[in-house]
Design a protein around this motif. Structure first.
Motif, PDB file in Angstrom:
ATOM      1  N   LEU A 189       0.845  -1.184   0.000  1.00 55.27           N
ATOM      2  CA  LEU A 189       0.000   0.000   0.000  1.00 55.27           C
ATOM      3  C   LEU A 189       0.886   1.240   0.000  1.00 55.27           C
ATOM      4  CD1 LEU A 189      -2.833   1.313   0.254  1.00 55.27           C
ATOM      5  CD2 LEU A 189      -2.512   1.202   2.741  1.00 55.27           C
ATOM      6  N   ILE A 190       0.695   2.093  -0.991  1.00 52.43           N
ATOM      7  CA  ILE A 190       1.393   3.373  -1.061  1.00 52.43           C
ATOM      8  C   ILE A 190       0.427   4.441  -0.553  1.00 52.43           C
ATOM      9  CG2 ILE A 190       2.492   5.070  -2.570  1.00 52.43           C
ATOM     10  CD1 ILE A 190       3.082   2.698  -4.500  1.00 52.43           C
ATOM     11  N   VAL A 191       0.865   5.213   0.422  1.00 51.11           N
ATOM     12  CA  VAL A 191       0.055   6.299   0.958  1.00 51.11           C
ATOM     13  C   VAL A 191       0.728   7.610   0.568  1.00 51.11           C
ATOM     14  CG1 VAL A 191      -0.941   7.364   3.013  1.00 51.11           C
ATOM     15  CG2 VAL A 191      -0.691   4.867   2.904  1.00 51.11           C
ATOM     16  N   LYS A 192      -0.007   8.418  -0.175  1.00 50.19           N
ATOM     17  CA  LYS A 192       0.488   9.729  -0.583  1.00 50.19           C
ATOM     18  C   LYS A 192      -0.370  10.786   0.092  1.00 50.19           C
ATOM     19  CE  LYS A 192       2.291   8.355  -5.065  1.00 50.19           C
ATOM     20  NZ  LYS A 192       2.278   8.614  -6.511  1.00 50.19           N
ATOM     21  N   SER A 193       0.284  11.855   0.509  1.00 54.41           N
ATOM     22  CA  SER A 193      -0.479  12.933   1.127  1.00 54.41           C
ATOM     23  C   SER A 193      -0.008  14.268   0.572  1.00 54.41           C
ATOM     24  CB  SER A 193      -0.344  12.902   2.646  1.00 54.41           C
ATOM     25  OG  SER A 193       0.998  13.092   3.027  1.00 54.41           O
ATOM     26  N   ARG A 194      -0.974  15.135   0.431  1.00 53.91           N
ATOM     27  CA  ARG A 194      -0.720  16.500  -0.005  1.00 53.91           C
ATOM     28  C   ARG A 194      -1.798  17.369   0.612  1.00 53.91           C
ATOM     29  NH1 ARG A 194      -4.693  17.173  -3.930  1.00 53.91           N
ATOM     30  NH2 ARG A 194      -5.098  15.387  -5.257  1.00 53.91           N
ATOM     31  N   ARG A 195      -1.735  18.637   0.340  1.00 47.12           N
ATOM     32  CA  ARG A 195      -2.739  19.538   0.872  1.00 47.12           C
ATOM     33  C   ARG A 195      -4.118  19.091   0.381  1.00 47.12           C
ATOM     34  NH1 ARG A 195      -5.162  24.541  -0.349  1.00 47.12           N
ATOM     35  NH2 ARG A 195      -5.456  25.790   1.520  1.00 47.12           N
ATOM     36  N   SER A 196      -5.016  18.856   1.294  1.00 46.21           N
ATOM     37  CA  SER A 196      -6.415  18.506   1.028  1.00 46.21           C
ATOM     38  C   SER A 196      -6.647  17.111   0.459  1.00 46.21           C
ATOM     39  CB  SER A 196      -7.064  19.547   0.101  1.00 46.21           C
ATOM     40  OG  SER A 196      -7.022  20.816   0.700  1.00 46.21           O
ATOM     41  N   ALA A 197      -5.681  16.209   0.576  1.00 44.45           N
ATOM     42  CA  ALA A 197      -5.929  14.838   0.096  1.00 44.45           C
ATOM     43  C   ALA A 197      -4.926  13.851   0.690  1.00 44.45           C
ATOM     44  CB  ALA A 197      -5.853  14.772  -1.415  1.00 44.45           C
ATOM     45  N   VAL A 198      -5.434  12.662   0.978  1.00 47.04           N
ATOM     46  CA  VAL A 198      -4.613  11.502   1.304  1.00 47.04           C
ATOM     47  C   VAL A 198      -5.074  10.415   0.345  1.00 47.04           C
ATOM     48  CG1 VAL A 198      -4.020   9.770   3.034  1.00 47.04           C
ATOM     49  CG2 VAL A 198      -4.272  12.167   3.710  1.00 47.04           C
TER      50      VAL A 198
ATOM     51  N   LEU B  75      -1.336   7.682   9.032  1.00 49.45           N
ATOM     52  CA  LEU B  75      -2.526   8.327   8.474  1.00 49.45           C
ATOM     53  C   LEU B  75      -2.955   9.520   9.322  1.00 49.45           C
ATOM     54  CD1 LEU B  75      -4.703   5.316   7.284  1.00 49.45           C
ATOM     55  CD2 LEU B  75      -3.483   6.989   5.876  1.00 49.45           C
ATOM     56  N   GLU B  76      -2.863   9.376  10.623  1.00 47.79           N
ATOM     57  CA  GLU B  76      -3.223  10.501  11.491  1.00 47.79           C
ATOM     58  C   GLU B  76      -2.254  11.668  11.299  1.00 47.79           C
ATOM     59  OE1 GLU B  76      -4.693  10.025  15.433  1.00 47.79           O
ATOM     60  OE2 GLU B  76      -5.093   7.893  15.119  1.00 47.79           O
ATOM     61  N   GLU B  77      -0.958  11.366  11.230  1.00 45.45           N
ATOM     62  CA  GLU B  77       0.033  12.427  11.025  1.00 45.45           C
ATOM     63  C   GLU B  77      -0.159  13.110   9.674  1.00 45.45           C
ATOM     64  OE1 GLU B  77       3.805  10.459  11.439  1.00 45.45           O
ATOM     65  OE2 GLU B  77       3.540  10.143  13.595  1.00 45.45           O
ATOM     66  N   ALA B  78      -0.301  12.328   8.626  1.00 46.62           N
ATOM     67  CA  ALA B  78      -0.460  12.876   7.272  1.00 46.62           C
ATOM     68  C   ALA B  78      -1.748  13.686   7.158  1.00 46.62           C
ATOM     69  CB  ALA B  78      -0.441  11.752   6.240  1.00 46.62           C
ATOM     70  N   SER B  79      -2.806  13.195   7.784  1.00 49.96           N
ATOM     71  CA  SER B  79      -4.092  13.883   7.727  1.00 49.96           C
ATOM     72  C   SER B  79      -4.044  15.224   8.433  1.00 49.96           C
ATOM     73  CB  SER B  79      -5.187  13.015   8.349  1.00 49.96           C
ATOM     74  OG  SER B  79      -5.324  11.833   7.604  1.00 49.96           O
ATOM     75  N   ASN B  80      -3.357  15.269   9.557  1.00 47.09           N
ATOM     76  CA  ASN B  80      -3.239  16.529  10.288  1.00 47.09           C
ATOM     77  C   ASN B  80      -2.413  17.556   9.518  1.00 47.09           C
ATOM     78  OD1 ASN B  80      -4.858  16.118  12.620  1.00 47.09           O
ATOM     79  ND2 ASN B  80      -3.312  14.707  13.377  1.00 47.09           N
ATOM     80  N   LYS B  81      -1.528  17.104   8.639  1.00 46.44           N
ATOM     81  CA  LYS B  81      -0.778  18.022   7.783  1.00 46.44           C
ATOM     82  C   LYS B  81      -1.604  18.432   6.563  1.00 46.44           C
ATOM     83  CE  LYS B  81       3.723  16.257   9.135  1.00 46.44           C
ATOM     84  NZ  LYS B  81       4.879  15.446   8.728  1.00 46.44           N
ATOM     85  N   SER B  82      -2.480  17.554   6.119  1.00 44.22           N
ATOM     86  CA  SER B  82      -3.288  17.832   4.919  1.00 44.22           C
ATOM     87  C   SER B  82      -4.460  18.761   5.212  1.00 44.22           C
ATOM     88  CB  SER B  82      -3.825  16.531   4.327  1.00 44.22           C
ATOM     89  OG  SER B  82      -2.761  15.734   3.835  1.00 44.22           O
ATOM     90  N   TRP B  83      -5.020  18.651   6.421  1.00 41.93           N
ATOM     91  CA  TRP B  83      -6.204  19.439   6.770  1.00 41.93           C
ATOM     92  C   TRP B  83      -6.036  20.068   8.145  1.00 41.93           C
ATOM     93  CZ3 TRP B  83      -7.073  14.250   5.093  1.00 41.93           C
ATOM     94  CH2 TRP B  83      -7.531  14.150   3.782  1.00 41.93           C
TER      95      TRP B  83
ATOM     96  N   LYS C  56     -11.474  15.358   3.630  1.00 41.35           N
ATOM     97  CA  LYS C  56     -11.382  15.544   5.078  1.00 41.35           C
ATOM     98  C   LYS C  56     -12.466  14.781   5.830  1.00 41.35           C
ATOM     99  CE  LYS C  56     -11.251  19.122   8.633  1.00 41.35           C
ATOM    100  NZ  LYS C  56     -11.327  20.569   8.900  1.00 41.35           N
ATOM    101  N   LYS C  57     -13.712  14.884   5.399  1.00 41.00           N
ATOM    102  CA  LYS C  57     -14.818  14.235   6.115  1.00 41.00           C
ATOM    103  C   LYS C  57     -14.677  12.711   6.120  1.00 41.00           C
ATOM    104  CE  LYS C  57     -17.311  17.702   7.424  1.00 41.00           C
ATOM    105  NZ  LYS C  57     -17.354  18.043   8.823  1.00 41.00           N
ATOM    106  N   LYS C  58     -14.298  12.143   4.985  1.00 40.20           N
ATOM    107  CA  LYS C  58     -14.143  10.685   4.916  1.00 40.20           C
ATOM    108  C   LYS C  58     -12.970  10.222   5.772  1.00 40.20           C
ATOM    109  CE  LYS C  58     -16.450  10.136   0.476  1.00 40.20           C
ATOM    110  NZ  LYS C  58     -17.678   9.549   0.966  1.00 40.20           N
ATOM    111  N   MET C  59     -11.902  11.031   5.815  1.00 38.58           N
ATOM    112  CA  MET C  59     -10.754  10.667   6.648  1.00 38.58           C
ATOM    113  C   MET C  59     -11.116  10.750   8.124  1.00 38.58           C
ATOM    114  SD  MET C  59      -7.786   9.446   6.944  1.00 38.58           S
ATOM    115  CE  MET C  59      -6.864   9.555   5.422  1.00 38.58           C
ATOM    116  N   GLU C  60     -11.918  11.721   8.524  1.00 41.49           N
ATOM    117  CA  GLU C  60     -12.330  11.817   9.929  1.00 41.49           C
ATOM    118  C   GLU C  60     -13.066  10.550  10.367  1.00 41.49           C
ATOM    119  OE1 GLU C  60     -12.823  16.602  10.740  1.00 41.49           O
ATOM    120  OE2 GLU C  60     -14.523  15.526   9.885  1.00 41.49           O
ATOM    121  N   SER C  61     -13.973  10.052   9.542  1.00 46.29           N
ATOM    122  CA  SER C  61     -14.717   8.848   9.932  1.00 46.29           C
ATOM    123  C   SER C  61     -13.847   7.595   9.810  1.00 46.29           C
ATOM    124  CB  SER C  61     -16.004   8.710   9.117  1.00 46.29           C
ATOM    125  OG  SER C  61     -15.748   8.486   7.764  1.00 46.29           O
ATOM    126  N   PHE C  62     -12.922   7.574   8.847  1.00 49.32           N
ATOM    127  CA  PHE C  62     -12.031   6.428   8.709  1.00 49.32           C
ATOM    128  C   PHE C  62     -11.122   6.309   9.929  1.00 49.32           C
ATOM    129  CE2 PHE C  62      -8.153   4.317   7.137  1.00 49.32           C
ATOM    130  CZ  PHE C  62      -8.718   3.125   6.722  1.00 49.32           C
TER     131      PHE C  62
END
Length: 131
Positions: free
Chosen positions: A14-23, A54-62, A116-122
């Motif tokens: 699994l490759i996880v990429k993160s950027r502003r407003s997306a994981v 995922l938590e770290e990347a998400s907090n940087k994305s949003w 953002k919303k889908k990541m919060e519930s995930f």
């Protein structure tokens, strides 16, 4: 874009990429199985590390990401619409450190793209597995 690879026990990584407003979840084109439905099983350590990342990347994305239970269809991560690929993708967590993913297209290595919303519930559901 930040990228990290998580090894699975018996399938494509699994490759996880993160950027502003997306994981984004992807697979490597060299590991592509040409299957729509993928089951990705991880070691317990790698699964916990995936959650942490995922938590770290998400907090940087949003800004102000708050994991919470989905209360609307738009916040439910099970299904997402990929506008670029013009098709739906699906994601769900399973027992034994496993993710099941139904990708939107065989023409792309992208498996799933979070807003953002889908990541919060995930993250909310992902955390429940470790309690």
């Amino acid at each position: 874009m930040n990228t990290r690879i998580f090894k699975t026990l018996d399938g494509p990584d699994l490759i996880v990429k993160s950027r502003r407003s997306a994981v984004i979840f992807e697979i490597d084109k060299n590991q592509d199985t040409n299957e729509y439905n993928l089951i990705m099983k991880f070691s317990p350590e790698d699964y916990k590390e995936l959650m942490k990342y995922l938590e770290e990347a998400s907090n940087k994305s949003w800004a102000s990401l708050i994991p919470k239970e989905a209360t609307s269809f738009g916040a439910e991560y099970f299904e997402y619409y990929d506008k670029e690929l013009d098709n739906n993708g699906y994601l769900w967590t399973r027992e034994n450190n496993t993710l099941s993913i139904s990708r939107p297209s065989l023409d792309s290595t992208r498996l799933y793209q979070f807003n953002k919303k889908k990541m919060e519930s995930f993250i909310y559901d992902f955390r429940k597995q470790f309690k």
